[in-house]
Every structure is written in C-alpha cells, then in structure tokens.
Design a protein around this motif. Structure first.
Motif, short mmCIF file in Angstrom:
data_model
loop_
_atom_site.label_atom_id
_atom_site.label_comp_id
_atom_site.label_asym_id
_atom_site.label_seq_id
_atom_site.Cartn_x
_atom_site.Cartn_y
_atom_site.Cartn_z
N LEU A 68 0.82 -1.21 0.00
CA LEU A 68 0.00 0.00 0.00
C LEU A 68 0.86 1.26 0.00
CD1 LEU A 68 -2.89 -0.99 2.44
CD2 LEU A 68 -2.96 -0.87 -0.06
N ALA A 69 1.95 1.26 0.77
CA ALA A 69 2.83 2.43 0.81
C ALA A 69 3.44 2.70 -0.56
CB ALA A 69 3.92 2.22 1.86
N ALA A 70 3.65 1.65 -1.34
CA ALA A 70 4.25 1.80 -2.67
C ALA A 70 3.29 2.39 -3.70
CB ALA A 70 4.76 0.45 -3.16
N THR A 71 2.00 2.46 -3.39
CA THR A 71 1.02 2.97 -4.36
C THR A 71 1.04 4.49 -4.48
OG1 THR A 71 -0.78 3.21 -2.76
CG2 THR A 71 -0.55 1.05 -3.86
N GLY A 72 1.58 5.17 -3.48
CA GLY A 72 1.56 6.62 -3.50
C GLY A 72 0.30 7.20 -2.87
N VAL A 73 -0.67 6.36 -2.53
CA VAL A 73 -1.88 6.80 -1.84
C VAL A 73 -1.57 6.85 -0.35
CG1 VAL A 73 -4.27 6.18 -1.29
CG2 VAL A 73 -3.39 5.79 -3.59
N PRO A 74 -1.96 7.91 0.37
CA PRO A 74 -1.70 7.96 1.81
C PRO A 74 -2.29 6.74 2.53
CG PRO A 74 -2.50 10.07 1.03
CD PRO A 74 -2.67 9.11 -0.11
N VAL A 75 -1.54 6.23 3.50
CA VAL A 75 -1.96 5.05 4.27
C VAL A 75 -1.92 5.38 5.75
CG1 VAL A 75 -1.55 2.60 4.74
CG2 VAL A 75 -0.94 3.55 2.51
N ALA A 76 -3.01 5.10 6.45
CA ALA A 76 -3.11 5.28 7.89
C ALA A 76 -3.41 3.94 8.54
CB ALA A 76 -4.23 6.27 8.22
N ARG A 77 -2.83 3.71 9.70
CA ARG A 77 -3.10 2.46 10.44
C ARG A 77 -3.54 2.82 11.85
NH1 ARG A 77 0.61 -2.88 11.59
NH2 ARG A 77 -0.86 -3.80 13.02
N PHE A 78 -4.56 2.12 12.30
CA PHE A 78 -5.05 2.30 13.66
C PHE A 78 -4.45 1.22 14.55
CE2 PHE A 78 -8.02 1.68 17.14
CZ PHE A 78 -8.19 2.99 17.57
N LEU A 79 -3.81 1.62 15.63
CA LEU A 79 -3.21 0.68 16.59
C LEU A 79 -4.03 0.70 17.87
CD1 LEU A 79 0.47 1.91 16.24
CD2 LEU A 79 -0.55 -0.07 15.13
N HIS A 80 -4.45 -0.48 18.32
CA HIS A 80 -5.14 -0.53 19.60
C HIS A 80 -4.56 -1.59 20.51
CE1 HIS A 80 -7.47 -4.11 18.49
NE2 HIS A 80 -7.60 -3.54 17.32
N ASP A 81 -3.38 -2.07 20.15
CA ASP A 81 -2.66 -3.01 21.00
C ASP A 81 -1.17 -2.76 20.81
OD1 ASP A 81 -1.94 -4.21 18.57
OD2 ASP A 81 -3.49 -5.74 18.73
N HIS A 82 -0.35 -3.59 21.38
CA HIS A 82 1.09 -3.41 21.32
C HIS A 82 1.76 -4.35 20.31
CE1 HIS A 82 0.11 -1.57 25.23
NE2 HIS A 82 1.07 -0.75 24.89
N ARG A 83 1.04 -4.77 19.32
CA ARG A 83 1.53 -5.73 18.34
C ARG A 83 2.87 -5.31 17.71
NH1 ARG A 83 0.38 -9.79 15.50
NH2 ARG A 83 1.26 -9.99 13.44
N LEU A 84 3.04 -4.05 17.40
CA LEU A 84 4.27 -3.59 16.75
C LEU A 84 5.42 -3.35 17.74
CD1 LEU A 84 2.95 -1.01 14.14
CD2 LEU A 84 3.84 -3.30 13.73
N PHE A 85 5.16 -3.53 19.03
CA PHE A 85 6.16 -3.19 20.03
C PHE A 85 6.58 -4.36 20.91
CE2 PHE A 85 3.24 0.34 19.25
CZ PHE A 85 4.11 1.23 18.65
N CYS A 86 5.99 -5.54 20.70
CA CYS A 86 6.20 -6.64 21.64
C CYS A 86 5.97 -7.99 20.94
CB CYS A 86 5.22 -6.47 22.80
SG CYS A 86 5.20 -7.80 24.01
N LEU A 87 6.91 -8.92 21.13
CA LEU A 87 6.72 -10.26 20.56
C LEU A 87 5.49 -10.95 21.16
CD1 LEU A 87 10.34 -11.72 20.38
CD2 LEU A 87 8.91 -10.92 18.51
N ARG A 88 5.18 -10.62 22.39
CA ARG A 88 4.01 -11.20 23.05
C ARG A 88 2.73 -10.46 22.65
NH1 ARG A 88 1.46 -11.26 28.45
NH2 ARG A 88 0.75 -13.40 28.66
N GLU A 89 2.88 -9.24 22.15
CA GLU A 89 1.80 -8.38 21.67
C GLU A 89 1.03 -7.68 22.79
OE1 GLU A 89 -0.69 -10.46 18.88
OE2 GLU A 89 1.01 -11.07 17.67
N HIS A 90 1.46 -7.79 24.03
CA HIS A 90 0.71 -7.22 25.14
C HIS A 90 1.50 -6.22 25.99
CE1 HIS A 90 -2.34 -10.15 24.29
NE2 HIS A 90 -1.50 -11.12 24.46
#
Length: 114
Positions: A21-43
């Motif tokens: 999606l980032a490669a398309t040139g269209v703006p991309v937004a993501r909603f985060l409501h957990d710690h998935r991107l910050f923790c192997l356990r995700e919590h």
C-alpha cells in the motif's frame, strides 16, 4: 480509473500489505489498539509475573516465554521472532499516519513503550 483518497488499515499482521500500500503513493493510515508492533508477546505485559514491560523490543524479549505461540499445526506451538517484528515495524514506518487510543502508543515509531 478509480483511485482511493486514503487506505486505512486496522488489525493487520505482517509487512506485505503495508509495504504494498505504501508503494502505491496513496496515503496510508493504520489504527493501533494493541502493542503488536512493540512486543513479541503483543501485550507489553510479561508472561511470567504479569508485570508491565517497559523495554524496547529486542533480545531481552526471549527471556519472556510470551514469544511462544499456539499453532494449529504440529507440534502445536510456533515461535515469534524479532526478524518478523522488525520487518513489520519498518513497513509501518513508511505509512503516513499511525493512530492509537492506548496511552503511550500515539506517535511512537521506534518500538519503545512510554
């Protein structure tokens, strides 16, 4: 030609879709409501002792058995690795906006919990 004004991601795992999606040139937004991107356990809570974790995702994550996950395939477990987490973090850094409701997530792109 139909071209969207923006792509909105919610609860997406892995790096492939954000990268594409980032490669398309269209703006991309993501909603985060957990710690998935910050923790192997995700919590961001330790598997042993159930204490909040304030460490940056790294080798110390392997001391927490939360990187061991259930799997439908034999032998019934799989392992989360830092390589996959780093790829997902890098893909999400290319997005135009990360939004979140949890205190400490807003504006973070470096994997560190506040």
């Amino acid at each position: 030609d139909l071209r969207p004004d923006v792509f909105f991601l919610h609860q997406w795992a892995g790096a492939a879709v954000p990268e594409a999606l980032a490669a398309t040139g269209v703006p991309v937004a993501r909603f985060l409501h957990d710690h998935r991107l910050f923790c192997l356990r995700e919590h961001k809570v330790s598997a042993l002792g159930r204490r909040p974790c304030t460490r940056i995702a790294g080798l110390t994550c392997y001391a927490c058995p939360g990187f061991i996950r259930r799997s439908a395939r034999w032998p019934g477990i799989r392992f989360a690795g830092l390589g996959g987490l780093r790829r997902e973090q890098a893909a999400n850094r290319r997005l135009d906006a990360l939004m979140g409701l949890l205190e400490g997530l807003a504006g973070r792109r470096d994997g560190e919990a506040r």
